[in-house]
Write an enzyme that holds these catalytic residues in place. Structure first.
Site, PDB file in Angstrom:
ATOM      1  N   ASP A 207      43.904  43.625  46.870  1.00 33.52           N
ATOM      2  CA  ASP A 207      42.963  43.603  46.667  1.00 33.52           C
ATOM      3  C   ASP A 207      41.993  42.229  47.348  1.00 33.52           C
ATOM      4  O   ASP A 207      42.360  41.487  47.858  1.00 33.52           O
ATOM      5  CB  ASP A 207      43.282  41.948  45.080  1.00 33.52           C
ATOM      6  CG  ASP A 207      41.883  41.671  44.933  1.00 33.52           C
ATOM      7  OD1 ASP A 207      40.776  41.623  45.125  1.00 33.52           O
ATOM      8  OD2 ASP A 207      42.085  40.643  43.957  1.00 33.52           O
TER       9      ASP A 207
ATOM     10  N   LYS B 210      30.431  40.088  46.215  1.00 27.10           N
ATOM     11  CA  LYS B 210      30.795  39.175  46.500  1.00 27.10           C
ATOM     12  C   LYS B 210      30.403  39.360  48.282  1.00 27.10           C
ATOM     13  O   LYS B 210      30.570  38.147  49.116  1.00 27.10           O
ATOM     14  CB  LYS B 210      32.399  39.172  46.230  1.00 27.10           C
ATOM     15  CG  LYS B 210      32.726  38.207  44.762  1.00 27.10           C
ATOM     16  CD  LYS B 210      34.629  37.632  44.877  1.00 27.10           C
ATOM     17  CE  LYS B 210      34.822  37.582  43.727  1.00 27.10           C
ATOM     18  NZ  LYS B 210      34.805  36.708  43.087  1.00 27.10           N
TER      19      LYS B 210
ATOM     20  N   HIS C 106      44.695  36.460  41.245  1.00 25.03           N
ATOM     21  CA  HIS C 106      44.418  36.539  40.331  1.00 25.03           C
ATOM     22  C   HIS C 106      44.124  36.909  39.231  1.00 25.03           C
ATOM     23  O   HIS C 106      44.972  38.094  38.788  1.00 25.03           O
ATOM     24  CB  HIS C 106      42.542  37.315  40.726  1.00 25.03           C
ATOM     25  CG  HIS C 106      40.694  36.876  39.786  1.00 25.03           C
ATOM     26  ND1 HIS C 106      40.814  37.561  38.960  1.00 25.03           N
ATOM     27  CD2 HIS C 106      40.393  36.116  40.209  1.00 25.03           C
ATOM     28  CE1 HIS C 106      39.379  36.930  38.397  1.00 25.03           C
ATOM     29  NE2 HIS C 106      39.429  36.409  39.915  1.00 25.03           N
TER      30      HIS C 106
ATOM     31  N   CYS D  66      40.753  31.446  37.991  1.00 22.37           N
ATOM     32  CA  CYS D  66      41.238  32.461  37.274  1.00 22.37           C
ATOM     33  C   CYS D  66      43.054  32.863  37.988  1.00 22.37           C
ATOM     34  O   CYS D  66      43.157  34.204  37.926  1.00 22.37           O
ATOM     35  CB  CYS D  66      40.366  33.780  37.465  1.00 22.37           C
ATOM     36  SG  CYS D  66      39.130  33.787  36.557  1.00 22.37           S
TER      37      CYS D  66
ATOM     38  N   GLN E 242      38.249  38.867  48.136  1.00 19.28           N
ATOM     39  CA  GLN E 242      37.552  37.418  49.072  1.00 19.28           C
ATOM     40  C   GLN E 242      38.079  38.047  50.692  1.00 19.28           C
ATOM     41  O   GLN E 242      38.333  37.328  51.225  1.00 19.28           O
ATOM     42  CB  GLN E 242      38.910  36.431  48.921  1.00 19.28           C
ATOM     43  CG  GLN E 242      38.652  36.293  47.234  1.00 19.28           C
ATOM     44  CD  GLN E 242      37.024  35.314  46.733  1.00 19.28           C
ATOM     45  OE1 GLN E 242      36.198  35.126  47.555  1.00 19.28           O
ATOM     46  NE2 GLN E 242      36.945  35.046  46.233  1.00 19.28           N
TER      47      GLN E 242
HETATM   48  C1  LIG Z   1      40.827  37.830  44.890  1.00 15.35           C
HETATM   49  C2  LIG Z   1      40.060  37.718  43.641  1.00 15.35           C
HETATM   50  N1  LIG Z   1      40.632  39.266  42.518  1.00 15.35           N
HETATM   51  C3  LIG Z   1      39.189  39.840  41.972  1.00 15.35           C
HETATM   52  C4  LIG Z   1      38.269  39.094  41.581  1.00 15.35           C
HETATM   53  C5  LIG Z   1      37.478  40.255  40.225  1.00 15.35           C
HETATM   54  O1  LIG Z   1      36.700  40.371  41.152  1.00 15.35           O
HETATM   55  P1  LIG Z   1      35.656  40.464  39.625  1.00 15.35           P
HETATM   56  O2  LIG Z   1      35.469  39.359  38.695  1.00 15.35           O
HETATM   57  O3  LIG Z   1      34.336  40.603  40.629  1.00 15.35           O
HETATM   58  O4  LIG Z   1      36.125  41.440  39.057  1.00 15.35           O
HETATM   59  C6  LIG Z   1      38.081  37.868  41.847  1.00 15.35           C
HETATM   60  C7  LIG Z   1      37.137  36.855  41.547  1.00 15.35           C
HETATM   61  O5  LIG Z   1      36.923  36.474  41.149  1.00 15.35           O
HETATM   62  C8  LIG Z   1      38.521  36.973  42.712  1.00 15.35           C
HETATM   63  O6  LIG Z   1      38.557  36.576  44.183  1.00 15.35           O
END
Ligand SMILES: Cc1ncc(COP(=O)(O)O)c(C=O)c1O
Lengths: 139, 406
Positions: B200, B226, B123, B364, B203
């Site tokens: 991270d 999430k 991401h 993203c 998900q």
């Molecule tokens: C794998 C992953 N990392 C990071 C993020 C970023 O999360 P946040 O926007 O809640 O900070 C997301 C959100 O879409 C994600 O799916």
């Protein structure tokens, strides 16, 4: 030659025939498909309209004091939308374009129905066309 | 135990909404999950009956709020099996947590010529903070390449993780493709080479049982929104020793012991990283969300979501001209797809008009789209409140979109 407003009124009438947005999308899709492709040489970064999820290009050129627009997008609904703007504004004087009031967008409910992302794209398209108008007006 | 889906659906008020006159079919759970009534109530109950600023007051309400807030920290500690409560740092979300690590750990321990390793599927929030750090510190960002099915090859990881690598930062599950990464192996390889590793789990937290001590990762981050909790909440887990060695992030109230113009001393963990008044109500409701998920049982959730994924994969694969991106053997309940010759955005608009919420675009993860040479995908992502009937509605919607758009 129709005025900008008479073309807008025509589009409003076209859309008023459909109650269902599905049919309106159908109309936009068919309209998008009926439009020609923009010549590759005009698909430049300069002609790109940003703010849309799909790529959109708008090329403008002046002929006999009138400003003509040509547009394309790789998404067909977007192409239909930018095509509507081209249909309304293309072929008018830079002054008319710069001063135009695009009330049809509100009237056909287009903006309400677009995701914020695409609504931004729509705003960016209108802005780009008017900027062309203002630029050529100054010349 | 199997889940009682109708009963679960009744817990989520938004699922009754009509969108453009149609029954909402919410399949954008990868972007964010909906909130059960108990979570909504927890947040408003706190504001209605218990609200005051925390950590600062001797008065009753401040103490009640502090207890509630700190209890959620304990709850999160147990939820991911961290060794210490103070290893749980509240953040605004995953993005904020990764930036915190980049700004503090990164600035202190990563220097010119050092390497940071990510994957090609990250991401943007696990790419850009490292690019910014690399610009500042002249360190080098490398990535483990994607294979055609959307997975990574562990051999590539072995080749790319070297003694030069200071940090490996990888997603547990890909939001764009659904791929589940072999993080246990990556953690072992990282440690063998003396590198630290950040997971991270944005998900993953809502799908898997997590044990950070068993995993032995150095950092572990996720977002509250999430996992059926409020936006603006998130967690950074870090091993005590590393967190202690890291400099603070933001300066301000709560993160200090003493402040004077001749010098300031910083507070202990976890407060060192928690400057300013936090999202108290959100964190309290995050505790409620985690409890809700635990009561359903993560393993039950996972089993049901896998069933949905398999059903949807089978149904979508049967649509002529539909291609699924991300076909790794280990996947979570995400399906990214394209219809031949049709822009994903057009599909999204036609589905939206039928009340079906999916995500379109690059999710993203632009490098993933570049890898496949596509502008983006349509993505349906499933949660435990989704049903096979909703998958059928999606399939009908896709067929309709296909007919209109081809
Ligand atoms: C794998 C992953 N990392 C990071 C993020 C970023 O999360 P946040 O926007 O809640 O900070 C997301 C959100 O879409 C994600 O799916």
């Amino acid at each position: 030659m129709q005025t900008i407003n008479s073309i807008q009124d025509e589009i409003i009438e076209d859309f008023s025939m459909y109650d269902d947005w599905n049919d309106k999308y159908e109309y936009l899709i068919e309209f998008g498909k009926s439009l020609g492709k923009l010549d590759e040489q005009y698909k430049t970064e300069e002609n790109r309209i940003h703010g849309c999820q799909s790529r959109v290009w708008l090329h403008g050129e002046i002929k006999d004091d009138k400003l003509f627009f040509y547009a394309d997008s790789d998404a067909i609904i977007t192409k239909g939308i930018v095509g509507l703007l081209v249909r309304v504004l293309s072929g008018h004087t830079p002054n008319e374009i710069a001063e135009s009031d695009l009330y049809f967008i509100e009237k056909i409910g287009l903006k309400d129905h677009l995701s914020p992302n695409r609504a931004n794209g729509l705003v960016a398209m209108v802005k780009k066309m008017k900027t062309y108008g203002i630029a050529f007006q100054a010349k | 135990m199997s889940l009682n889906i109708p009963q679960i659906r009744a817990d989520f008020p938004i699922l009754n909404e009509k969108i453009r006159g149609k029954q909402l079919v919410y399949l954008d759970n990868g972007a964010s999950t909906q909130k059960p009534q108990v979570v909504i109530d927890a947040e408003s109950y706190y504001y209605e009956h218990q609200y005051a600023n925390i950590h600062r007051g001797v008065h009753y309400l401040s103490q009640v709020g502090t207890d509630l807030y700190e209890n959620v920290r304990k709850q999160v500690q147990q939820f991911i099996n961290a060794k210490h409560e103070h290893e749980i740092i509240y953040t605004k979300g995953t993005t904020n947590a990764i930036n915190l690590v980049a700004y503090t750990f990164g600035r202190k321990f990563i220097n010119e010529g050092d390497e940071i390793l990510i994957t090609e599927m990250e991401h943007h929030s696990n790419i850009v903070p490292w690019q910014m750090l690399c610009e500042e510190k002249k360190c080098i960002l490398k990535y483990i390449p994607l294979q055609a099915d959307g997975s990574i090859n562990i051999g590539d990881a072995e080749r790319l993780i070297t003694p030069k690598t200071k940090l490996v930062s990888v997603m547990y599950v890909s939001n764009a493709l659904g791929t589940i990464n072999p993080i246990e192996e990556l953690i072992a390889i990282a440690h063998k080479n003396g590198a630290k590793i950040l997971i991270d789990a944005a998900q993953a937290i809502q799908h898997f049982t997590i044990d950070v001590q068993a995993l032995d990762c150095d950092f572990f981050v996720f977002s509250g929104h999430k996992i059926y909790g409020p936006t603006g909440t998130g967690i950074l887990y870090g091993k005590e020793q590393i967190l202690n060695e890291m400099p603070p992030y933001e300066g301000g109230g709560d993160m200090i012991k003493t402040v004077s113009f001749s010098g300031t001393t910083y507070n202990d963990l976890p407060f060192k990283f928690e400057a300013g008044t936090p999202n108290i109500a959100g964190c309290i409701a995050l505790g409620t969300a985690i409890k809700y998920v635990q009561d359903l049982g993560i393993d039950n959730i996972r089993a049901y979501e896998t069933e949905l994924l398999n059903y949807a994969t089978e149904k979508l694969s049967a649509i002529e001209g539909l291609k699924i991106y991300g076909t790794a053997k280990h996947k979570s309940s995400v399906i990214s797809f394209l219809l031949d010759g049709i822009h994903p955005y057009d599909v999204g608009v036609i589905l939206d008009n039928q009340g079906i919420a999916i995500r379109t675009g690059h999710h993203c993860a632009q490098p993933v789209m570049d890898h496949y040479g596509i502008p983006g995908t349509c993505r349906a992502s499933f949660a435990f409140y989704n049903t096979k009937e909703e998958v059928d509605v999606l399939v009908d919607g896709i067929l309709k979109a296909k007919k209109m758009l081809s």
